[in-house]
Design an enzyme around this catalytic site. Structure first.
Site, PDB file in Angstrom:
ATOM      1  N   ASN A  42      63.511  35.412   3.735  1.00  0.00           N
ATOM      2  CA  ASN A  42      63.428  33.966   3.576  1.00  0.00           C
ATOM      3  C   ASN A  42      64.052  33.270   4.781  1.00  0.00           C
ATOM      4  O   ASN A  42      65.109  33.669   5.285  1.00  0.00           O
ATOM      5  CB  ASN A  42      64.144  33.537   2.293  1.00  0.00           C
ATOM      6  N   SER A  43      63.407  32.197   5.228  1.00  0.00           N
ATOM      7  CA  SER A  43      63.807  31.510   6.457  1.00  0.00           C
ATOM      8  C   SER A  43      65.200  30.912   6.395  1.00  0.00           C
ATOM      9  O   SER A  43      65.821  30.677   7.434  1.00  0.00           O
ATOM     10  CB  SER A  43      62.794  30.400   6.769  1.00  0.00           C
ATOM     11  N   SER A  60      54.219  29.048  -3.695  1.00  0.00           N
ATOM     12  CA  SER A  60      55.420  29.379  -2.926  1.00  0.00           C
ATOM     13  C   SER A  60      55.806  30.843  -3.068  1.00  0.00           C
ATOM     14  O   SER A  60      55.948  31.356  -4.176  1.00  0.00           O
ATOM     15  CB  SER A  60      56.570  28.494  -3.405  1.00  0.00           C
ATOM     16  N   GLY A  61      56.025  31.506  -1.922  1.00  0.00           N
ATOM     17  CA  GLY A  61      56.494  32.885  -1.961  1.00  0.00           C
ATOM     18  C   GLY A  61      57.869  33.001  -2.584  1.00  0.00           C
ATOM     19  O   GLY A  61      58.158  33.935  -3.340  1.00  0.00           O
ATOM     20  N   LEU A  62      58.744  32.025  -2.282  1.00  0.00           N
ATOM     21  CA  LEU A  62      60.096  32.034  -2.843  1.00  0.00           C
ATOM     22  C   LEU A  62      60.047  31.928  -4.362  1.00  0.00           C
ATOM     23  O   LEU A  62      60.673  32.718  -5.077  1.00  0.00           O
ATOM     24  CB  LEU A  62      60.908  30.880  -2.259  1.00  0.00           C
ATOM     25  N   ASP A  85      53.383  34.738   3.294  1.00  0.00           N
ATOM     26  CA  ASP A  85      54.404  35.455   4.078  1.00  0.00           C
ATOM     27  C   ASP A  85      53.835  35.861   5.434  1.00  0.00           C
ATOM     28  O   ASP A  85      53.340  35.011   6.158  1.00  0.00           O
ATOM     29  CB  ASP A  85      54.928  36.648   3.282  1.00  0.00           C
ATOM     30  N   ARG A 112      52.187  29.436  10.425  1.00  0.00           N
ATOM     31  CA  ARG A 112      53.549  28.899  10.297  1.00  0.00           C
ATOM     32  C   ARG A 112      54.396  29.386  11.467  1.00  0.00           C
ATOM     33  O   ARG A 112      54.602  30.590  11.643  1.00  0.00           O
ATOM     34  CB  ARG A 112      54.138  29.341   8.970  1.00  0.00           C
ATOM     35  N   GLU A 157      53.238  33.428   8.379  1.00  0.00           N
ATOM     36  CA  GLU A 157      54.315  33.110   9.304  1.00  0.00           C
ATOM     37  C   GLU A 157      54.501  34.209  10.333  1.00  0.00           C
ATOM     38  O   GLU A 157      54.247  35.388  10.065  1.00  0.00           O
ATOM     39  CB  GLU A 157      55.612  32.862   8.543  1.00  0.00           C
ATOM     40  N   ASP A 201      62.983  37.158  -2.221  1.00  0.00           N
ATOM     41  CA  ASP A 201      61.872  36.703  -1.382  1.00  0.00           C
ATOM     42  C   ASP A 201      61.799  37.554  -0.120  1.00  0.00           C
ATOM     43  O   ASP A 201      61.907  37.065   1.002  1.00  0.00           O
ATOM     44  CB  ASP A 201      62.080  35.221  -1.042  1.00  0.00           C
ATOM     45  N   HIS A 224      58.339  24.686  10.959  1.00  0.00           N
ATOM     46  CA  HIS A 224      59.435  24.816   9.994  1.00  0.00           C
ATOM     47  C   HIS A 224      60.764  24.603  10.693  1.00  0.00           C
ATOM     48  O   HIS A 224      60.929  24.954  11.874  1.00  0.00           O
ATOM     49  CB  HIS A 224      59.404  26.202   9.367  1.00  0.00           C
ATOM     50  N   LYS A 246      59.122  40.376   5.195  1.00  0.00           N
ATOM     51  CA  LYS A 246      59.745  39.127   5.646  1.00  0.00           C
ATOM     52  C   LYS A 246      61.088  38.913   4.957  1.00  0.00           C
ATOM     53  O   LYS A 246      61.414  39.536   3.938  1.00  0.00           O
ATOM     54  CB  LYS A 246      58.813  37.937   5.386  1.00  0.00           C
ATOM     55  N   ASP A 298      51.457  30.647   0.053  1.00  0.00           N
ATOM     56  CA  ASP A 298      52.477  31.069   1.010  1.00  0.00           C
ATOM     57  C   ASP A 298      52.323  32.580   1.149  1.00  0.00           C
ATOM     58  O   ASP A 298      52.863  33.346   0.360  1.00  0.00           O
ATOM     59  CB  ASP A 298      53.854  30.685   0.473  1.00  0.00           C
TER      60      ASP A 298
END
Length: 541
Positions: free
Chosen positions: A121-122, A45-47, A86, A158, A113, A57, A189, A119, A84
């Site tokens: 975080n979403s 996970s990038g987060l 990014d 993504r 993504e 992130d 997502h 990036k 992940d």
């Protein structure tokens, strides 16, 4: 262990005809934990990788730092990792270099993504985030596929259309373009708390390619819905880190408030478990270095021959030591506490309803005369089972629960005879049944901590002004003193008047013979189960 490469393993998961699950990890240790839990794959996970570095992130951790971290995760495990990635950390050129470096580290797949570098975080104002140009992103996918040397390496595209507020039509348009560009799967997502967007996408998308989801926000959705809808893979995206944060915050706060380790040590993983997860070849040497002594030199004797009449109906068909606490007999809790500090050689003295005491991996000494004899007779029977082969031994009771630091400190003390004394004795007069109150050379204080304290008197006749604590029911005897102890017991029990003698009479005889008895003070962290109220309290111990 599978003979498949990690890339083959991941591709099989992605193309599986059933719903598959992978779990987040953020370093080598958490990756190992995911693997041992039974997951077939890991989400890098990038987060959470950025969070364990202590940064946001937002690509604040460089892609080379992420690669270094991934290398530890890959080395620690045999299951595939989906990174992940990014946005791919740049343009098509950066994407190609990323793929080559991932393959060198045996990473099985990467997810990129369609947003702009760097990036965001979403879940942070996703509807205000711009999306990448679709054609440019397709070029990035093509460049990545051209760069890979392993045909089974996977690139997951993504789609962030829902996150950025563009709706279903845009999500489908982009997913189709990425599919045509060579993406091996689509991650759709959504930031909604309900799965409506991802379900609508899957209905329209059908089975054109595998679809991966991350139900972090719509976590209340039954998993069977995802299975019935034909999704390929579910990612549990950040939950190991989040659970670790909660535990670390609580532990840090407890340490700050209490300024000692006693409240947390039994609630956290022992150092030996960390060694095991590390796969350290030097584990045996580390145990010798950090545990009190080599386990081969430690033993315990548990005196558990009596019924425990005070518990009434609970002990009609079994002795007190087998009364359940949180689903386990008291004796099991005692054995587990000894095992936790490396004591495997445990002798239990049975008596009342001895056929009910059958826990495995224990040595049993039976006192069939338990009704007409006392603790010293039981102890002598236990020592005789050793047949002259003695170890440093702790003698304790079958109805006393304790934190594992108590035997640890006793074994560390080099003296021949060492006892534990609870200096917080006020209001605990019921505990005196274990042998009485203790008068010592020095009361518990800062001075006592920096000097050696010895017992001067133990019994029920210690005057209140001289009481320094209550004996907790623990006596450590060194290996070389065990033979002396056996001789002393035989001498005492040769007198019929001592047939029902208890441990307090032993201490009096040791003092009469001028044996020094070292005292280690503590405050609490043990429980003498002597009533029905104690049984209830033991459930919270």
């Amino acid at each position: 262990m599978t003979n498949q490469t990690k890339t083959q393993q991941f591709k099989n998961l992605l193309l599986s005809d059933q719903l598959e699950f992978i779990c987040e990890a953020h370093n080598g240790l958490s990756a190992k934990i995911v693997e041992e839990a039974g997951f077939k794959g890991i989400w890098g996970s990038g987060l959470t990788i950025s969070a364990q570095f202590g940064v946001r992130d937002n690509n604040e951790a460089s892609w080379t730092q992420v690669l270094d971290n991934l290398e530890f995760m890959s080395d620690a495990t045999q299951i595939p990792i989906l990174l992940d990635g990014d946005t791919g950390y740049g343009n098509f050129n950066n994407m190609q270099r990323l793929i080559r470096k991932l393959e060198q580290r045996h990473i099985a797949a990467v997810c990129i993504e369609d947003k702009l570098f760097p990036k965001t975080n979403s879940f942070l104002k996703g509807d205000a985030q711009p999306m990448a140009d679709m054609d440019e992103f397709c070029g990035k996918i093509k460049a990545g596929k051209d760069a890979q040397t392993d045909d089974d390496f996977c690139i997951i595209a993504r789609v962030e259309a829902f996150i950025c507020g563009w709706g279903l039509a845009e999500a489908l348009r982009r997913a189709e373009a990425y599919h045509q560009a060579g993406a091996d799967g689509i991650l759709i997502h959504s930031a909604l708390a309900i799965p409506d967007e991802i379900l609508a996408f899957k209905r329209e998308w059908g089975n054109r390619s595998p679809v991966v989801i991350v139900p972090t926000k719509y976590y209340s959705t039954p998993t069977e819905i995802f299975r019935q809808s034909g999704f390929s893979m579910v990612i549990w995206a950040n939950h190991l880190l989040r659970s670790a944060v909660t535990t670390m915050q609580k532990t840090a706060q407890t340490l700050m408030e209490n300024q000692h380790l006693l409240a947390i040590e039994d609630r956290i993983a022992p150092v030996s478990e960390v060694f095991r997860l590390q796969g350290a070849a030097e584990l045996q040497e580390a145990e010798k270095r950090y545990l009190p002594q080599n386990a081969e030199n430690m033993a315990a004797i548990v005196l558990a021959a009596s019924r425990g009449d005070e518990l009434g109906e609970l002990t009609e068909d079994k002795p007190k030591t087998m009364v359940p606490i949180q689903g386990m007999p008291i004796l099991s809790h005692i054995v587990d506490a000894y095992n936790a500090v490396g004591v495997k050689n445990i002798t239990v003295v049975r008596g009342y309803k001895k056929e009910a005491v059958t826990l495995p991996n224990l040595t049993y000494a039976d006192n069939d005369d338990f009704a007409s004899t006392g603790e010293l007779d039981s102890l002598l029977k236990a020592l005789r089972t050793k047949k002259g082969t003695f170890q440093d031994t702790i003698i304790s009771y079958g109805d006393v629960l304790f934190n594992q630091y108590i035997p640890q400190t006793l074994f560390h003390a080099p003296e021949d005879f060492v006892i534990s004394v609870d200096s917080q004795w006020e209001g605990r007069t019921s505990y005196s049944r274990l042998g009485g109150f203790a008068e010592c050379t020095t009361p518990n204080s800062r001075k006592a901590f920096h000097s050696k304290v010895y017992l001067t008197k133990l019994g029920h006749d210690v005057t209140e002004g001289s009481i320094h604590g209550v004996w907790m029911g623990f006596l450590k005897v060194s290996s070389k003193a065990c033979e002396q102890l056996q001789e002393i017991l035989e001498h005492l029990l040769a007198d019929p008047a001592n047939r029902k003698a208890g441990m307090s009479e032993l201490f009096q005889e040791l003092l009469r013979r001028n044996h020094s008895i070292r005292v280690l003070y503590t405050v609490g962290h043990w429980l003498d189960i002597n009533s029905l109220e104690d049984v209830v309290q033991a459930g919270e111990f």
